[in-house]
Design a protein around this motif. Structure first.
Motif, PDB file in Angstrom:
ATOM      1  N   ASP A  77       0.813  -1.225   0.000  1.00  0.00           N
ATOM      2  CA  ASP A  77       0.000   0.000   0.000  1.00  0.00           C
ATOM      3  C   ASP A  77       0.841   1.267   0.000  1.00  0.00           C
ATOM      4  O   ASP A  77       0.335   2.353  -0.274  1.00  0.00           O
ATOM      5  CB  ASP A  77      -0.932  -0.007   1.212  1.00  0.00           C
ATOM      6  CG  ASP A  77      -1.970  -1.119   1.119  1.00  0.00           C
ATOM      7  OD1 ASP A  77      -2.222  -1.576  -0.007  1.00  0.00           O
ATOM      8  OD2 ASP A  77      -2.502  -1.524   2.167  1.00  0.00           O
ATOM      9  N   GLY A  78       2.113   1.169   0.346  1.00  0.00           N
ATOM     10  CA  GLY A  78       3.039   2.289   0.213  1.00  0.00           C
ATOM     11  C   GLY A  78       2.817   3.408   1.215  1.00  0.00           C
ATOM     12  O   GLY A  78       2.250   3.223   2.288  1.00  0.00           O
ATOM     13  N   VAL A  79       3.286   4.605   0.809  1.00  0.00           N
ATOM     14  CA  VAL A  79       3.276   5.785   1.670  1.00  0.00           C
ATOM     15  C   VAL A  79       2.485   6.893   0.987  1.00  0.00           C
ATOM     16  O   VAL A  79       2.642   7.120  -0.219  1.00  0.00           O
ATOM     17  CB  VAL A  79       4.719   6.261   1.949  1.00  0.00           C
ATOM     18  CG1 VAL A  79       4.713   7.519   2.811  1.00  0.00           C
ATOM     19  CG2 VAL A  79       5.518   5.167   2.631  1.00  0.00           C
ATOM     20  N   GLN A  80       1.647   7.567   1.745  1.00  0.00           N
ATOM     21  CA  GLN A  80       0.890   8.700   1.227  1.00  0.00           C
ATOM     22  C   GLN A  80       1.276   9.956   2.011  1.00  0.00           C
ATOM     23  O   GLN A  80       1.335   9.935   3.242  1.00  0.00           O
ATOM     24  CB  GLN A  80      -0.610   8.445   1.348  1.00  0.00           C
ATOM     25  CG  GLN A  80      -1.119   7.302   0.490  1.00  0.00           C
ATOM     26  CD  GLN A  80      -2.612   7.106   0.608  1.00  0.00           C
ATOM     27  OE1 GLN A  80      -3.267   7.781   1.397  1.00  0.00           O
ATOM     28  NE2 GLN A  80      -3.152   6.198  -0.182  1.00  0.00           N
ATOM     29  N   VAL A  81       1.533  11.036   1.287  1.00  0.00           N
ATOM     30  CA  VAL A  81       1.922  12.309   1.902  1.00  0.00           C
ATOM     31  C   VAL A  81       0.964  13.390   1.421  1.00  0.00           C
ATOM     32  O   VAL A  81       0.628  13.453   0.226  1.00  0.00           O
ATOM     33  CB  VAL A  81       3.377  12.683   1.542  1.00  0.00           C
ATOM     34  CG1 VAL A  81       3.772  13.995   2.227  1.00  0.00           C
ATOM     35  CG2 VAL A  81       4.334  11.570   1.942  1.00  0.00           C
TER      36      VAL A  81
END
Length: 805
Positions: A787-791
């Motif tokens: 799902d990774g990283v969200q900024v």
């Protein structure tokens, strides 16, 4: 009228929550025209509808009011935003002429005041806020300048020629935080800045009525303080007399907040109404004894006029600020209704007052005072109205007090995330003391400032504080809850309305369940194995809140803001309350510099912290400012000696400094910054690297000591705020993040982040973020690797039309 007022309110709210004004004025105007046209067609029988004509007419009226609210508010906003500082004039020294507006406020060794600019400099707005410090110090910075003496206070109405530097309004942008830019917009202040060098006084005479009023306020303030030298509650008495609250210290405000009596020391509807009743009652008493006057005008009308006149004079003396203006407008509508002698339902009077307030000040809906004042009046009408035999005397007063305290719980949670549980008890004593003892004595002392009046007032105020202080010290005095989502807040308002209905009304038993949901709601936290981080907007400093499924960590505590407050008090604690955080498992202070540890004392004094880790803890005793920030008897553990730990499937590891190394490398000439505590937080989706203020020397040591995988990170908070002395090419290549965040202050004198550093990260494939332009940065590390990283940034996810204007 009630439908029109509520519709206009809805239209105003739509505009004040919009991210742009494009087309809103035209759309609102077209909406009004269409609704009015359909309403006329319905009245003439040209429009046939299936529903009853009355219901359709009400719906069209409500829509017309909503559209009118949109059109009016958008037009007013466009006009006010049009009076802006030209971009080319930002930071440029300008020679301006104008007059001091309002009462100047003490700011360190200097003053801060509003300045009405003469229209002879194109591109400069008509009203600006200036800071003036000795020797030309810049008052638009966070730290107080050190100067040998205070400047003489600029007096209201004086005409000055000043050399200034101006900037467009800008404030911190954090989730659920005070919007400084909106507050300035409501007051009509369209630029802030500082006075450079000495000014030249051109004219001491006031030019306008309000300038003369402000001059009178300053005189009254000085005379009251001179008549009560050394009075323990003199600041409170001055606040009740002229609305100047700078004499009330932070400890007193905290007592007022925890006991729910802050409304008593801020001139509001209560004080304006009290003066109106006092003046109207005296006039009516005298009027009845003069038959010739009674024949000319009924006693009721004479009392209404006298009450309005007295309230007007008091509102002017209080400065006619936005809250006082709202209260005065509400009283004006009520007094006019009483004067014309028509029997008008109190709810209709309240609706007219709401319309008038919104027409005069469309930004009132952004203020907590607006909702609390109108909400309190609505509750009073609901409690006392529509009953065969309403309770009178002390029973009625108790019923009203308890009803207000209960009904305003949703509003208090939405605005302040706290509810003073002991407010009914505190107000039971404080309201009579302030209303019938302190305030009358202070008002009588305005024309005759004598100790005969002020000493008893000071004693009575002291008794009130002696009663409130132990209540405020109780742990149960305040219940704090997270900021509720809009849907839950709406449900709570419905529940309050249901509980105010008569006892036999259906559905009242459901209301407590809705309120319980409001009180026990908690924001969703990250899942096991994931974490969330907020790089808060604290200006030129650093504060990062990291949250796992059940634990909370704070890395650094931001800078001090002058000598009286700091980022811990103004930014971090309000955010933690809104996020539902009641304790911190760890507070990590990278190193003792003020911009990283300036808010530590406020945090440690206000929220439980299980463990404190700090860089350079072994030589902390050498720094007096370090011990002052942490508080006496609170010595942190050395972060260099802290072993790695796990929290909810998330790994926390201190990468620097090495346990065996000294706190500072004097042999190599390394700066104390190089001993900053570097923390790596890793989960399945990636890692976050917090680097403090390390420079290239420490970066080289990290690269030599750590394996490449230990430095790789999806997100890096840049070292030393993006300074040129950090973020070396080797360090950028070793970390290779997707995102890099620079925590910097707007217009900081260091030029952070440096353009070369910005370009270096960008060339490595990272997206640059900066808190001064984008507000707080929110980073979401998912629990699952894929799902990774969200900024995201607050100013981008929650934009408002006034941001950057």
């Amino acid at each position: 009228m009630r439908i029109i007022a509520l519709g206009f309110l809805a239209g105003t709210l739509l505009v004040q929550n919009a991210d742009t004004l494009d087309g809103l004025t035209v759309a609102g105007g077209l909406g009004v025209g269409a609704a009015v046209g359909l309403r006329l067609a319905l009245a003439q029988g040209l429009l046939r509808v299936q529903a009853t004509r009355r219901r359709v007419g009400i719906a069209l009226t409500a829509f017309a009011a909503l559209a009118a609210g949109v059109a009016w508010t958008a037009w007013r906003a466009e006009v006010r935003l049009g009076d802006e500082l030209a971009g080319a004039l930002e930071g440029v020294e300008l020679r301006l002429r104008g007059r001091v507006a309002g009462l100047p406020r003490a700011s360190g060794p200097g003053w801060r005041f509003d300045f009405e600019v003469e229209p002879d400099t194109p591109g400069v707005p008509g009203l600006v806020q200036l800071g003036w410090r000795p020797e030309g110090g810049d008052a638009d910075t966070n730290a107080d300048s050190v100067a040998p003496r205070m400047l003489p206070m600029p007096r209201p109405g004086e005409r000055w020629a000043l050399t200034v530097r101006l900037w467009r309004p800008h404030g911190f942008a954090n989730p659920a935080s005070f919007d400084y830019e909106a507050w300035l917009l409501e007051r009509g202040v369209r630029a802030t800045g500082s006075v450079r060098g000495p000014g030249r006084l051109l004219d001491e005479q006031s030019a306008t009525l309000m300038q003369q009023v402000h001059r009178l306020r300053a005189v009254v303030r000085e005379r009251l303080l001179a008549a009560l030298p050394g009075g323990e509650q003199s600041g409170l008495l001055v606040a009740l007399a002229v609305g100047d609250q700078q004499g009330i210290d932070t400890a007193q405000w905290e007592i007022f907040r925890r006991t729910g009596v802050a409304h008593l020391v801020s001139i509001s509807g209560l004080h304006v109404g009290l003066v109106a009743m006092f003046c109207g009652g005296l006039a009516a008493m005298a009027w009845r004894r003069l038959p010739a006057l009674v024949l000319r005008m009924p006693v009721q009308r004479a009392g209404a006029l006298a009450g309005l006149a007295g309230a007007t004079a008091y509102a002017l003396l209080a400065g006619m600020g936005v809250p006082v203006l709202r209260a005065w407008l509400m009283l004006l509508v009520g007094a006019l209704a009483l004067f014309v002698g028509r029997h008008i339902a109190p709810s209709r009077v309240l609706a007219v007052a709401l319309l008038v307030v919104l027409a005069v000040d469309p930004w009132a809906v952004l203020s907590a005072g607006f909702w609390l004042s109108f909400g309190a009046v609505a509750v009073i009408l609901a409690v006392l109205g529509g009953r065969v035999a309403p309770a009178a005397g002390w029973r009625g007063a108790l019923r009203v007090q308890f009803a207000i305290s209960f009904a305003l719980v949703p509003l208090l949670l939405a605005q302040f995330q706290s509810v003073p549980l002991l407010s009914p008890l505190a107000n039971l004593i404080a309201i009579p003391l302030v209303s019938f003892v302190v305030t009358p004595l202070v008002l009588l002392a305005i024309p005759w400032p004598t100790p005969l009046l002020l000493v008893p007032a000071d004693l009575a105020a002291g008794w009130m504080m002696a009663f409130l202080a132990p209540l405020a010290a109780l742990e149960m005095a305040v219940v704090e809850r997270a900021l509720p989502p809009p849907w839950l807040f709406g449900c709570a308002l419905v529940a309050v309305a249901m509980l105010l209905l008569p006892r036999a009304s259906p559905g009242r038993l459901v209301a407590p369940a809705l309120l319980a949901g409001l009180l026990f709601w908690q924001p969703p936290r990250p899942q096991e194995g994931g974490f969330r981080a907020w790089v808060l907007d604290v200006g030129q400093g650093l504060a990062v809140h990291v949250q796992t499924r059940a634990h909370d960590l704070l890395y650094d505590s931001g800078p001090p803001f002058g000598s009286s407050t700091d980022a811990g008090e103004r930014v971090i604690l309000p955010w933690l309350r809104a996020a539902g955080v009641r304790r911190l498992d760890r507070l990590v202070l990278s190193h003792p510099d003020a911009d990283h540890a300036g808010g530590a004392a406020s945090l440690l004094g206000s929220i439980p912290v299980e463990r404190v880790l700090a860089g350079q803890a072994r030589d902390a005793r050498e720094r007096a400012d370090w011990s002052e920030r942490l508080g006496q008897g609170r010595e942190p553990a050395d972060c260099a000696l802290a072993p790695a730990w796990q929290s909810d499937g998330v790994r926390f590891e201190v990468l620097h400094p090495a346990p065996e190394g000294p706190p500072r490398d004097q042999a190599s000439g390394a700066h104390d910054n190089d001993a900053s505590c570097v923390l790596r937080i890793s989960a399945a989706a990636g890692a976050l690297l917090l680097t403090g203020d390390i420079g290239t020397i420490a970066e080289a040591k990290l690269i030599a000591r750590q394996a490449p995988a230990s430095l790789a990170a999806a997100v890096v908070v840049s070292a030393h705020h993006g300074s040129r002395s950090s973020s070396s090419t080797a360090f950028v290549d070793a970390t290779l993040p997707e995102h890099v965040i620079h925590s910097v202050g707007r217009r900081n004198s260091f030029g952070h982040p440096h353009p070369e550093v910005w370009a270096r990260w960008a060339d490595a494939g990272a997206r640059n973020w900066r808190t001064d332009a984008q507000g707080a940065i929110v980073i979401e590390f998912a629990a699952a690797p894929g799902d990774g990283v969200q900024v995201s940034a607050v100013r981008e996810t929650r934009p408002r039309y006034w941001h950057g204007r």
